[in-house]
Design an enzyme around this catalytic site. Structure first.
Site, PDB file in Angstrom:
ATOM      1  N   ASN A 140      -3.071   6.448  -1.855  1.00 57.99           N
ATOM      2  CA  ASN A 140      -2.995   6.400  -0.385  1.00 57.99           C
ATOM      3  C   ASN A 140      -2.349   7.640   0.219  1.00 57.99           C
ATOM      4  O   ASN A 140      -2.630   7.998   1.364  1.00 57.99           O
ATOM      5  CB  ASN A 140      -2.270   5.139   0.080  1.00 57.99           C
ATOM      6  CG  ASN A 140      -3.187   3.930  -0.002  1.00 57.99           C
ATOM      7  OD1 ASN A 140      -4.410   4.085  -0.039  1.00 57.99           O
ATOM      8  ND2 ASN A 140      -2.627   2.744  -0.060  1.00 57.99           N
ATOM      9  N   SER A 142       0.821  -1.214   0.000  1.00 55.22           N
ATOM     10  CA  SER A 142       0.000   0.000   0.000  1.00 55.22           C
ATOM     11  C   SER A 142       0.852   1.260   0.000  1.00 55.22           C
ATOM     12  O   SER A 142       0.369   2.329  -0.352  1.00 55.22           O
ATOM     13  CB  SER A 142      -0.872   0.037   1.257  1.00 55.22           C
ATOM     14  OG  SER A 142      -1.710  -1.076   1.305  1.00 55.22           O
ATOM     15  N   GLU A 180      -2.453   0.875  -9.628  1.00 56.98           N
ATOM     16  CA  GLU A 180      -1.283   1.743  -9.715  1.00 56.98           C
ATOM     17  C   GLU A 180      -0.086   0.860 -10.093  1.00 56.98           C
ATOM     18  O   GLU A 180       0.132  -0.180  -9.473  1.00 56.98           O
ATOM     19  CB  GLU A 180      -0.996   2.410  -8.361  1.00 56.98           C
ATOM     20  CG  GLU A 180      -1.944   3.540  -8.012  1.00 56.98           C
ATOM     21  CD  GLU A 180      -1.635   4.178  -6.650  1.00 56.98           C
ATOM     22  OE1 GLU A 180      -1.869   5.379  -6.506  1.00 56.98           O
ATOM     23  OE2 GLU A 180      -1.179   3.466  -5.739  1.00 56.98           O
ATOM     24  N   HIS A 215      -0.354  -2.176  -7.578  1.00 56.95           N
ATOM     25  CA  HIS A 215      -1.202  -1.875  -6.425  1.00 56.95           C
ATOM     26  C   HIS A 215      -2.680  -1.906  -6.793  1.00 56.95           C
ATOM     27  O   HIS A 215      -3.191  -0.977  -7.420  1.00 56.95           O
ATOM     28  CB  HIS A 215      -0.794  -0.510  -5.857  1.00 56.95           C
ATOM     29  CG  HIS A 215      -1.486  -0.149  -4.596  1.00 56.95           C
ATOM     30  ND1 HIS A 215      -1.739   1.136  -4.222  1.00 56.95           N
ATOM     31  CD2 HIS A 215      -2.007  -0.941  -3.605  1.00 56.95           C
ATOM     32  CE1 HIS A 215      -2.374   1.134  -3.056  1.00 56.95           C
ATOM     33  NE2 HIS A 215      -2.555  -0.103  -2.673  1.00 56.95           N
TER      34      HIS A 215
HETATM   35  P1  NAI Z   1      -4.526  -9.876   4.972  1.00 58.95           P
HETATM   36  O1  NAI Z   1      -4.075  -9.790   6.377  1.00 58.95           O
HETATM   37  O2  NAI Z   1      -5.991  -9.927   4.668  1.00 58.95           O
HETATM   38  O3  NAI Z   1      -3.848 -11.143   4.262  1.00 58.95           O
HETATM   39  C1  NAI Z   1      -2.482 -11.428   4.297  1.00 58.95           C
HETATM   40  C2  NAI Z   1      -2.291 -12.908   3.996  1.00 58.95           C
HETATM   41  O4  NAI Z   1      -0.887 -13.181   3.829  1.00 58.95           O
HETATM   42  C3  NAI Z   1      -2.786 -13.822   5.123  1.00 58.95           C
HETATM   43  O5  NAI Z   1      -3.648 -14.794   4.554  1.00 58.95           O
HETATM   44  C4  NAI Z   1      -1.510 -14.472   5.657  1.00 58.95           C
HETATM   45  O6  NAI Z   1      -1.704 -15.810   6.088  1.00 58.95           O
HETATM   46  C5  NAI Z   1      -0.612 -14.432   4.437  1.00 58.95           C
HETATM   47  N1  NAI Z   1       0.815 -14.476   4.713  1.00 58.95           N
HETATM   48  C6  NAI Z   1       1.511 -13.787   5.659  1.00 58.95           C
HETATM   49  N2  NAI Z   1       2.822 -14.096   5.572  1.00 58.95           N
HETATM   50  C7  NAI Z   1       2.961 -14.980   4.562  1.00 58.95           C
HETATM   51  C8  NAI Z   1       4.074 -15.643   3.970  1.00 58.95           C
HETATM   52  N3  NAI Z   1       5.312 -15.459   4.405  1.00 58.95           N
HETATM   53  N4  NAI Z   1       3.841 -16.489   2.921  1.00 58.95           N
HETATM   54  C9  NAI Z   1       2.591 -16.673   2.470  1.00 58.95           C
HETATM   55  N5  NAI Z   1       1.498 -16.069   2.985  1.00 58.95           N
HETATM   56  C10 NAI Z   1       1.683 -15.226   4.010  1.00 58.95           C
HETATM   57  O7  NAI Z   1      -3.817  -8.632   4.209  1.00 58.95           O
HETATM   58  P2  NAI Z   1      -4.369  -7.768   2.986  1.00 58.95           P
HETATM   59  O8  NAI Z   1      -5.301  -6.728   3.495  1.00 58.95           O
HETATM   60  O9  NAI Z   1      -4.802  -8.674   1.890  1.00 58.95           O
HETATM   61  O10 NAI Z   1      -3.029  -6.984   2.556  1.00 58.95           O
HETATM   62  C11 NAI Z   1      -1.996  -7.621   1.845  1.00 58.95           C
HETATM   63  C12 NAI Z   1      -1.110  -6.564   1.216  1.00 58.95           C
HETATM   64  O11 NAI Z   1      -1.904  -5.767   0.317  1.00 58.95           O
HETATM   65  C13 NAI Z   1      -0.470  -5.577   2.198  1.00 58.95           C
HETATM   66  O12 NAI Z   1       0.797  -5.234   1.717  1.00 58.95           O
HETATM   67  C14 NAI Z   1      -1.422  -4.398   2.163  1.00 58.95           C
HETATM   68  O13 NAI Z   1      -0.790  -3.196   2.532  1.00 58.95           O
HETATM   69  C15 NAI Z   1      -1.817  -4.401   0.682  1.00 58.95           C
HETATM   70  N6  NAI Z   1      -3.095  -3.767   0.356  1.00 58.95           N
HETATM   71  C16 NAI Z   1      -4.195  -3.918   1.154  1.00 58.95           C
HETATM   72  C17 NAI Z   1      -5.383  -3.328   0.819  1.00 58.95           C
HETATM   73  C18 NAI Z   1      -6.609  -3.506   1.664  1.00 58.95           C
HETATM   74  O14 NAI Z   1      -7.618  -2.818   1.404  1.00 58.95           O
HETATM   75  N7  NAI Z   1      -6.608  -4.408   2.636  1.00 58.95           N
HETATM   76  C19 NAI Z   1      -5.521  -2.485  -0.385  1.00 58.95           C
HETATM   77  C20 NAI Z   1      -4.342  -2.472  -1.215  1.00 58.95           C
HETATM   78  C21 NAI Z   1      -3.172  -3.055  -0.819  1.00 58.95           C
END
Ligand code: NAI
Length: 284
Positions: free
Chosen positions: A190, A119, A152, A140
């Protein structure tokens, strides 16, 4: 270079949506997560969405079956070896991201592109952990991925032109709109949106109005499709806090200082929609 086979690391809020839109565009997808429960939940969510599309007459059973056949899940990254592109969507922490990029660079073919859905973090810093900084960039997506049109595209300091071009072409192919932006904390959206959400949290913290009233005011008065606090709950308060802390650290300006209420809610485990409670209660 044409991208035919893709990998997605992380099956959370974003990874599940990214895997879904890739499969819908006819790409072979390998979705990987260390947590098998997350993987099962993501698969269930994606299949349910396709089933709904069948019931609404948007697609037929054959299309649904074809999409399902394109989507494979795994608990380890070895399947990434055949992918032309892998998108990482795991926890927003630079050290963890650098470690997985090192591991992916070892597994993936030399010409494969590695993208991060971060993000706000520095693409250049993530890429520096590998020997293939020219084939690493930010891709992104926005939440919910299946609905939001923008992606993005963020080249780092050493990203090659051909890498950026290949990803821009892919973004168009999956029916999304690319905007190329230079690397800077929070990139484009963001950088602008996060201070707005943080300000709404401060207003809430001061007790000026309830979450419902703040969101109602911003929808009706500022023309936003969704109130900032409901948006924060959808994004995940942990993600919002991490991004705000990062903007504060990088720019060093008090306007980015995270609201205390955001920290408190994250410390209490009230992360928004994904845990059932944030600024709103979703269990009611
Ligand atoms: P989330 O917490 O919903 O999911 C993260 C997932 O990654 C979990 O299922 C976890 O088990 C897995 N994980 C963690 N470490 C791991 C590893 N070493 N190997 C494999 N899997 C692993 O997080 P979310 O919200 O999907 O965010 C993910 C990324 O996307 C972050 O960098 C966040 O900043 C970015 N992002 C999030 C947005 C949002 O609205 N939530 C929007 C745009 C970007």
């Amino acid at each position: 270079m044409e991208i035919k086979q893709v990998g997605v690391l992380g099956a959370g809020t974003m990874g599940a949506g990214i895997a879904q839109v890739f499969a819908e565009a006819g790409l072979k997808v390998m979705l990987v997560d260390i947590d098998s429960n997350m993987l099962q939940a993501a698969l269930g969510k994606i299949k349910k969405s396709w089933q709904k599309a069948v019931e609404k007459g948007k697609i037929d059973d054959a299309v649904k079956a074809a999409r399902e056949a394109l989507l494979e899940c795994s608990g380890d990254m070895s399947g990434f070896k055949d992918c032309d592109l892998v998108v990482e969507a795991i926890v927003e922490e630079i050290g963890v991201k650098q470690k997985v990029f090192q591991a992916m660079a070892d597994i993936c073919q030399e010409q494969a592109i590695l993208a991060t859905n971060t993000s706000a973090l520095s693409i250049t810093e993530i890429a520096a952990a590998t020997q293939r900084a020219d084939r690493i960039l930010g891709m992104h997506f926005f939440n919910p991925v299946t609905v939001m049109k923008l992606v993005e595209v963020i080249p780092g300091l050493e990203t090659s032109m051909s890498t950026t071009e290949a990803v821009v072409e892919l973004v168009k192919r999956i029916g999304k709109e690319p905007v190329i932006t230079k690397e800077a904390p929070g990139f484009l959206v963001n950088r602008i949106l996060n201070p707005l959400v943080n300000e709404a949290a401060l207003v809430y913290q001061e007790g000026m109005a309830s979450a419902e009233e703040i969101d109602k005011a911003m929808k009706l008065g500022a023309g936003l499709p969704m109130g900032p606090l409901a948006l924060a709950d959808l994004v995940g308060l942990d993600v919002v806090l991490k991004v705000t802390e990062y903007l504060f650290k990088e720019f060093g300006e008090s306007k980015y200082r995270p609201a205390l209420v955001l920290k408190q809610k994250v410390r209490a485990g009230h992360l928004g929609v994904k845990t059932g409670k944030g600024f709103y209660d979703y269990k009611k």
